[in-house]
Design a protein around this motif. Sequence first.
Motif, PDB file in Angstrom:
ATOM      1  N   LEU A  40       0.828  -1.203   0.000  1.00 58.95           N
ATOM      2  CA  LEU A  40       0.000   0.000   0.000  1.00 58.95           C
ATOM      3  C   LEU A  40       0.860   1.249   0.000  1.00 58.95           C
ATOM      4  O   LEU A  40       1.825   1.359   0.752  1.00 58.95           O
ATOM      5  CB  LEU A  40      -0.922   0.012   1.219  1.00 58.95           C
ATOM      6  N   VAL A  41       0.473   2.199  -0.859  1.00 58.95           N
ATOM      7  CA  VAL A  41       1.189   3.455  -1.013  1.00 58.95           C
ATOM      8  C   VAL A  41       0.179   4.589  -0.844  1.00 58.95           C
ATOM      9  O   VAL A  41      -0.915   4.543  -1.406  1.00 58.95           O
ATOM     10  CB  VAL A  41       1.851   3.529  -2.410  1.00 58.95           C
ATOM     11  N   ILE A  42       0.552   5.618  -0.082  1.00 56.71           N
ATOM     12  CA  ILE A  42      -0.298   6.797   0.095  1.00 56.71           C
ATOM     13  C   ILE A  42      -0.248   7.624  -1.188  1.00 56.71           C
ATOM     14  O   ILE A  42       0.830   7.909  -1.703  1.00 56.71           O
ATOM     15  CB  ILE A  42       0.169   7.636   1.297  1.00 56.71           C
ATOM     16  N   VAL A  43      -1.435   7.989  -1.708  1.00 56.70           N
ATOM     17  CA  VAL A  43      -1.529   8.769  -2.944  1.00 56.70           C
ATOM     18  C   VAL A  43      -2.528   9.910  -2.751  1.00 56.70           C
ATOM     19  O   VAL A  43      -3.309   9.920  -1.807  1.00 56.70           O
ATOM     20  CB  VAL A  43      -1.972   7.892  -4.141  1.00 56.70           C
ATOM     21  N   ASP A  44      -2.508  10.845  -3.681  1.00 50.55           N
ATOM     22  CA  ASP A  44      -3.466  11.950  -3.715  1.00 50.55           C
ATOM     23  C   ASP A  44      -4.855  11.347  -3.942  1.00 50.55           C
ATOM     24  O   ASP A  44      -5.045  10.517  -4.831  1.00 50.55           O
ATOM     25  CB  ASP A  44      -3.096  12.894  -4.855  1.00 50.55           C
ATOM     26  N   CYS A  45      -5.835  11.755  -3.157  1.00 50.01           N
ATOM     27  CA  CYS A  45      -7.178  11.192  -3.259  1.00 50.01           C
ATOM     28  C   CYS A  45      -7.841  11.466  -4.608  1.00 50.01           C
ATOM     29  O   CYS A  45      -8.751  10.743  -5.004  1.00 50.01           O
ATOM     30  CB  CYS A  45      -8.060  11.705  -2.124  1.00 50.01           C
ATOM     31  N   GLU A  46      -7.406  12.470  -5.308  1.00 51.92           N
ATOM     32  CA  GLU A  46      -7.977  12.782  -6.618  1.00 51.92           C
ATOM     33  C   GLU A  46      -7.223  12.077  -7.739  1.00 51.92           C
ATOM     34  O   GLU A  46      -7.626  12.140  -8.888  1.00 51.92           O
ATOM     35  CB  GLU A  46      -7.965  14.296  -6.859  1.00 51.92           C
ATOM     36  N   ALA A  47      -6.143  11.406  -7.404  1.00 52.38           N
ATOM     37  CA  ALA A  47      -5.332  10.723  -8.410  1.00 52.38           C
ATOM     38  C   ALA A  47      -6.043   9.469  -8.910  1.00 52.38           C
ATOM     39  O   ALA A  47      -6.781   8.819  -8.173  1.00 52.38           O
ATOM     40  CB  ALA A  47      -3.970  10.356  -7.827  1.00 52.38           C
ATOM     41  N   THR A  48      -5.795   9.142 -10.144  1.00 54.90           N
ATOM     42  CA  THR A  48      -6.410   7.965 -10.765  1.00 54.90           C
ATOM     43  C   THR A  48      -6.142   6.671 -10.009  1.00 54.90           C
ATOM     44  O   THR A  48      -7.044   5.870  -9.844  1.00 54.90           O
ATOM     45  CB  THR A  48      -5.937   7.831 -12.225  1.00 54.90           C
ATOM     46  N   PRO A  49      -4.916   6.447  -9.499  1.00 53.52           N
ATOM     47  CA  PRO A  49      -4.685   5.157  -8.856  1.00 53.52           C
ATOM     48  C   PRO A  49      -5.251   5.020  -7.439  1.00 53.52           C
ATOM     49  O   PRO A  49      -5.109   3.968  -6.836  1.00 53.52           O
ATOM     50  CB  PRO A  49      -3.164   5.027  -8.832  1.00 53.52           C
ATOM     51  N   ALA A  50      -5.872   6.055  -6.888  1.00 51.98           N
ATOM     52  CA  ALA A  50      -6.413   5.948  -5.530  1.00 51.98           C
ATOM     53  C   ALA A  50      -7.503   4.886  -5.497  1.00 51.98           C
ATOM     54  O   ALA A  50      -8.486   4.961  -6.218  1.00 51.98           O
ATOM     55  CB  ALA A  50      -6.956   7.291  -5.060  1.00 51.98           C
ATOM     56  N   GLU A  51      -7.312   3.860  -4.666  1.00 56.61           N
ATOM     57  CA  GLU A  51      -8.275   2.766  -4.566  1.00 56.61           C
ATOM     58  C   GLU A  51      -9.072   2.815  -3.271  1.00 56.61           C
ATOM     59  O   GLU A  51     -10.231   2.423  -3.233  1.00 56.61           O
ATOM     60  CB  GLU A  51      -7.554   1.421  -4.620  1.00 56.61           C
ATOM     61  N   PHE A  52      -8.425   3.225  -2.183  1.00 56.86           N
ATOM     62  CA  PHE A  52      -9.028   3.169  -0.860  1.00 56.86           C
ATOM     63  C   PHE A  52      -8.851   4.482  -0.122  1.00 56.86           C
ATOM     64  O   PHE A  52      -7.893   5.215  -0.353  1.00 56.86           O
ATOM     65  CB  PHE A  52      -8.355   2.075  -0.001  1.00 56.86           C
ATOM     66  N   ARG A  53      -9.781   4.772   0.804  1.00 54.12           N
ATOM     67  CA  ARG A  53      -9.646   5.898   1.723  1.00 54.12           C
ATOM     68  C   ARG A  53      -9.634   5.315   3.136  1.00 54.12           C
ATOM     69  O   ARG A  53     -10.447   4.446   3.463  1.00 54.12           O
ATOM     70  CB  ARG A  53     -10.797   6.881   1.584  1.00 54.12           C
ATOM     71  N   VAL A  54      -8.727   5.800   3.962  1.00 51.03           N
ATOM     72  CA  VAL A  54      -8.624   5.315   5.333  1.00 51.03           C
ATOM     73  C   VAL A  54      -9.758   5.936   6.147  1.00 51.03           C
ATOM     74  O   VAL A  54      -9.848   7.154   6.282  1.00 51.03           O
ATOM     75  CB  VAL A  54      -7.255   5.669   5.954  1.00 51.03           C
ATOM     76  N   LEU A  55     -10.618   5.088   6.684  1.00 58.90           N
ATOM     77  CA  LEU A  55     -11.763   5.538   7.485  1.00 58.90           C
ATOM     78  C   LEU A  55     -11.439   5.535   8.977  1.00 58.90           C
ATOM     79  O   LEU A  55     -11.974   6.346   9.728  1.00 58.90           O
ATOM     80  CB  LEU A  55     -12.965   4.640   7.223  1.00 58.90           C
TER      81      LEU A  55
END
Length: 94
Positions: A40-55
Amino acid sequence: MLAIGLGVLALAVWASRDQANLAKVGNCLTNKGTAASPDLVIVDCEATPAEFRVLKVVPDTSATSACNGVAGMKQVYAYQSKAKQVVLCLGPAK
């Protein structure tokens, strides 16, 4: 490590190669590995590869049941190294 699914996919890792141990609530992540060997890699939430958001981040445990009842949760990720344990409750990035 054994990660127990809660009716969702449970991901687990022993190595410290990924950024799961650095994730905070609201961060978005992408998996550069596989379901069996996640990275898992932290990415920009608007970036195409964003798959998950930490809840939710639950430190000092590898018990995936810590995510029971988290609204919007789709997956659980249990991270464990020699120095740290953390469970991430993950929802969709968007």
